[in-house]
Design an enzyme around this catalytic site. Sequence first.
Site, PDB file in Angstrom:
ATOM      1  CB  THR A  24     -12.801  48.142  28.057  1.00 29.37           C
ATOM      2  OG1 THR A  24     -11.873  49.227  28.031  1.00 29.37           O
ATOM      3  CG2 THR A  24     -13.109  47.705  26.662  1.00 29.37           C
TER       4      THR A  24
ATOM      5  CB  THR B 279     -10.601  50.345  37.191  1.00 29.74           C
ATOM      6  OG1 THR B 279     -10.676  51.315  36.156  1.00 29.74           O
ATOM      7  CG2 THR B 279      -9.551  50.748  38.196  1.00 29.74           C
ATOM      8  N   GLY B 280     -11.599  48.166  34.709  1.00 26.12           N
ATOM      9  CA  GLY B 280     -12.742  47.467  34.134  1.00 26.12           C
ATOM     10  C   GLY B 280     -13.722  48.355  33.381  1.00 26.12           C
TER      11      GLY B 280
ATOM     12  N   GLY C 230     -11.564  56.299  35.215  1.00 26.32           N
ATOM     13  CA  GLY C 230     -10.897  55.493  36.237  1.00 26.32           C
ATOM     14  C   GLY C 230      -9.531  55.031  35.776  1.00 26.32           C
TER      15      GLY C 230
ATOM     16  CG  HIS D 204      20.036  49.214  50.587  1.00 27.79           C
ATOM     17  ND1 HIS D 204      20.497  50.446  50.171  1.00 27.79           N
ATOM     18  CD2 HIS D 204      18.744  49.157  50.193  1.00 27.79           C
ATOM     19  CE1 HIS D 204      19.523  51.093  49.557  1.00 27.79           C
ATOM     20  NE2 HIS D 204      18.435  50.328  49.547  1.00 27.79           N
ATOM     21  CD  GLU D 205      16.586  45.746  49.850  1.00 24.46           C
ATOM     22  OE1 GLU D 205      15.491  46.083  50.338  1.00 24.46           O
ATOM     23  OE2 GLU D 205      17.034  46.259  48.802  1.00 24.46           O
TER      24      GLU D 205
ATOM     25  CG  HIS E  85      14.718  49.837  52.552  1.00 25.78           C
ATOM     26  ND1 HIS E  85      14.502  51.189  52.501  1.00 25.78           N
ATOM     27  CD2 HIS E  85      15.451  49.531  51.445  1.00 25.78           C
ATOM     28  CE1 HIS E  85      15.092  51.686  51.422  1.00 25.78           C
ATOM     29  NE2 HIS E  85      15.684  50.709  50.768  1.00 25.78           N
TER      30      HIS E  85
ATOM     31  CG  ASP F 270      15.904  53.299  48.278  1.00 22.77           C
ATOM     32  OD1 ASP F 270      14.878  52.801  47.772  1.00 22.77           O
ATOM     33  OD2 ASP F 270      16.813  52.631  48.791  1.00 22.77           O
TER      34      ASP F 270
HETATM   35  P1  ADP Z   1      -9.867  49.468  31.493  1.00 24.70           P
HETATM   36  O1  ADP Z   1     -10.653  49.568  30.251  1.00 24.70           O
HETATM   37  O2  ADP Z   1     -10.479  50.170  32.667  1.00 24.70           O
HETATM   38  O3  ADP Z   1      -8.430  49.839  31.347  1.00 24.70           O
HETATM   39  P2  ADP Z   1     -10.458  46.718  31.160  1.00 24.70           P
HETATM   40  O4  ADP Z   1     -11.933  46.769  31.179  1.00 24.70           O
HETATM   41  O5  ADP Z   1      -9.824  46.603  29.834  1.00 24.70           O
HETATM   42  O6  ADP Z   1      -9.843  47.944  31.934  1.00 24.70           O
HETATM   43  O7  ADP Z   1     -10.006  45.525  32.107  1.00 24.70           O
HETATM   44  C1  ADP Z   1      -8.954  44.688  31.774  1.00 24.70           C
HETATM   45  C2  ADP Z   1      -9.213  43.287  32.295  1.00 24.70           C
HETATM   46  O8  ADP Z   1      -9.181  43.274  33.722  1.00 24.70           O
HETATM   47  C3  ADP Z   1     -10.573  42.764  31.930  1.00 24.70           C
HETATM   48  O9  ADP Z   1     -10.531  42.139  30.705  1.00 24.70           O
HETATM   49  C4  ADP Z   1     -10.875  41.801  33.054  1.00 24.70           C
HETATM   50  O10 ADP Z   1     -10.309  40.551  32.788  1.00 24.70           O
HETATM   51  C5  ADP Z   1     -10.153  42.391  34.223  1.00 24.70           C
HETATM   52  N1  ADP Z   1     -11.087  43.153  35.079  1.00 24.70           N
HETATM   53  C6  ADP Z   1     -11.002  44.466  35.376  1.00 24.70           C
HETATM   54  N2  ADP Z   1     -11.979  44.840  36.207  1.00 24.70           N
HETATM   55  C7  ADP Z   1     -12.729  43.750  36.432  1.00 24.70           C
HETATM   56  C8  ADP Z   1     -13.904  43.492  37.213  1.00 24.70           C
HETATM   57  N3  ADP Z   1     -14.499  44.453  37.916  1.00 24.70           N
HETATM   58  N4  ADP Z   1     -14.396  42.242  37.215  1.00 24.70           N
HETATM   59  C9  ADP Z   1     -13.801  41.265  36.514  1.00 24.70           C
HETATM   60  N5  ADP Z   1     -12.711  41.437  35.757  1.00 24.70           N
HETATM   61  C10 ADP Z   1     -12.157  42.659  35.723  1.00 24.70           C
HETATM   62 ZN    ZN Z   2      16.547  50.659  48.875  1.00 24.70          ZN
HETATM   63 MG    MG Z   3      -9.883  49.956  28.405  1.00 24.43          MG
END
Ligand code: ADP
Ligand code: ZN
Ligand code: MG
Length: 603
Positions: free
Chosen positions: A208, A205-206, A201, A423-424, A427, A500
């Site tokens: 680890t 995304t969590g 992922g 410009h902005e 957009h 852009d």
């Molecule tokens: P990855 O390993 O996918 O890059 P991590 O697990 O290191 O991401 O996530 C980094 C931080 O983001 C975590 O320490 C936590 O604080 C937060 N985090 C990410 N996903 C979640 C989740 N599903 N629920 C709660 N905290 C999350």
């Molecule tokens: Zn622009």
């Molecule tokens: Mg990680």
Amino acid sequence: MGKSSKGINIYFLVIAILLLITVWVSNMSEQTDSYTRGEFIEQLEKGEVVYVEIHPNAEVPTGTLLIQFKDNSKKTLHVSDVVAMQELLTTEYQIDPMVEDVPQENWFLSDILPILLILIFGVFMFAMMNAQNANSGGGGKMMNFGKSRARVSTGGEITLKDVAGLREEKEDMEEIVDFLKCPCKYTKVGARIPKGVLLEGAPGTGKTLLAKAIAGEANVPFFSISGSDFVEMFVGVGASRVRDLFAEAKKNAPCIVFIDEIDAVARKRGTGMGGGHDEREQTLNQLLVEMDGFGTNEGIIVMAATNRVDILDPAILRPGRFDRKISVQTPDVGGREEILQVHAKDKPLAEDVDLKQIAQTTAGFTGADLENLLNESAILAAKEDRAFIVQEDIKKAFIKVGIGAEKKSRIISDKEKKITAYHEAGHAILFHVLPDVGPVYTVSIIPTGLGAAGYTMPLPERDEMFNTKGKMLQDIMVSLGGRIAEEIIFDDITTGASSDIKKATKVARAMVTRFGMSENIGVINYDESDNEVFIGRDLAHTRSHSEEVAGAIDKEVKSIIDECYAKAKSIIMEHEKVLHSCAELLLAKEKITRQEFEALFEC
Ligand code: ADP
Ligand code: ZN
Ligand code: MG
């Protein structure tokens, strides 16, 4: 300069000093003296010599005479035959010289010194290697150079409760938790539990977190190591670390071995240039051997995380290795709200903070982004000495996280400001008018930390699985809007629109080469950027299509952009009044909100 390089300097100093001492010691016995045998005989004849000492050398019969004269001065004379000289002195001049013993060979020079030097060299090398080792993170000693370096933690701190959202992912892991808690339940019925789980992922995304939570939930030891820890300067070290890691894990079963960022070791083999990746391949092979080596139900679950499954060696995904693949998704609205709740637990919020609404406006944010958002908000609150976070903090943090902090202090000329305002506004009008993009969240001409002169921030309202052709065309139009507005108003254009233009071109090219959205090119993938990680491959790579196709692609990209440009220009021309009023408002207020902007269309 690092600590270790200072250390190395000291070693060099010590070695230099030792060399000097050696040179000095070996020179000691050869003091130069221009006294000659002729002069000595002459002074003997005159009777000026009162006393002579003979110091034979180790290489008999050579030696040195120490001569004392009447006036108490002393001189030395090197002679080739001390025996003859002694005879001469006693018989001819009646001087009875005092003869020293033949010295033992200089044991310091011949025996001790070489050994000493070798020892010192050894210590020096040892210290160098240690410094190396400490540099690369582990702080380990030479003795455990090949040791695994894994960090062990007995689970318990983080449990699945701390992982918000990720409902399906957690469900998938449930049986693994159960197995770790009580392996015998599964072995009794002959069930085979996967040995390896690959978490895949986007960063943040969590992954680890999930792995840690599983160890915590099952309350088993958690060996975590990062893929890059295996890749070392010395060939063979990585492999021996793998061996050690698994030996350690077997002793502690049931347990989890977690290899973070496994792509560092488990890239497709044979893609390196000039065989420089032997070390990595060896490490990967050892990993595969170890995974095949332990029985199915030994109680070790190997988990690994990566954000690039596409570059992993296929061998690693074979049954019996990482046969369970779990893709950890970026959270949807519900997931985002849950994650916000988890991280808001220890942060006091004012009553005007609506986590649900924040979740709705943060499409595309990962768990780590959300955590960061709340943290930035807390910092902003603390800066104002407030004990709680208000909605305004979160709004500010949202812009800071998404765009980079605003730099109000930068001074911009009025002309520049005016150009940026138009410009902005260009957009913003397109964001508002086109159906699949926008609406506008803020428009600002305050320069940002990322070097932009201003920004128009849309509010993504939906979580989208995929893009449509219509939306991509509209994205291109929005990107071009800034430049078009400049052209309409100033009759001249600036360099400010380069990013852009880059963005628009990228989208258009992707439409043609990756998504088969151009009729003239057809539904064929001509995109080769997938392989860009493999430099070795790329150099040896020839384009898979002909020059003609390449030309046709370029033509197609150009025609998409041209078409979008024309359409966008006519839309902006239609709303020229808004363009002017928006730019004026921006110049007056520097930053306008969605309500203020949308009100401009009503009059
Ligand atoms: P990855 O390993 O996918 O890059 P991590 O697990 O290191 O991401 O996530 C980094 C931080 O983001 C975590 O320490 C936590 O604080 C937060 N985090 C990410 N996903 C979640 C989740 N599903 N629920 C709660 N905290 C999350
Ligand atoms: Zn622009
Ligand atoms: Mg990680």
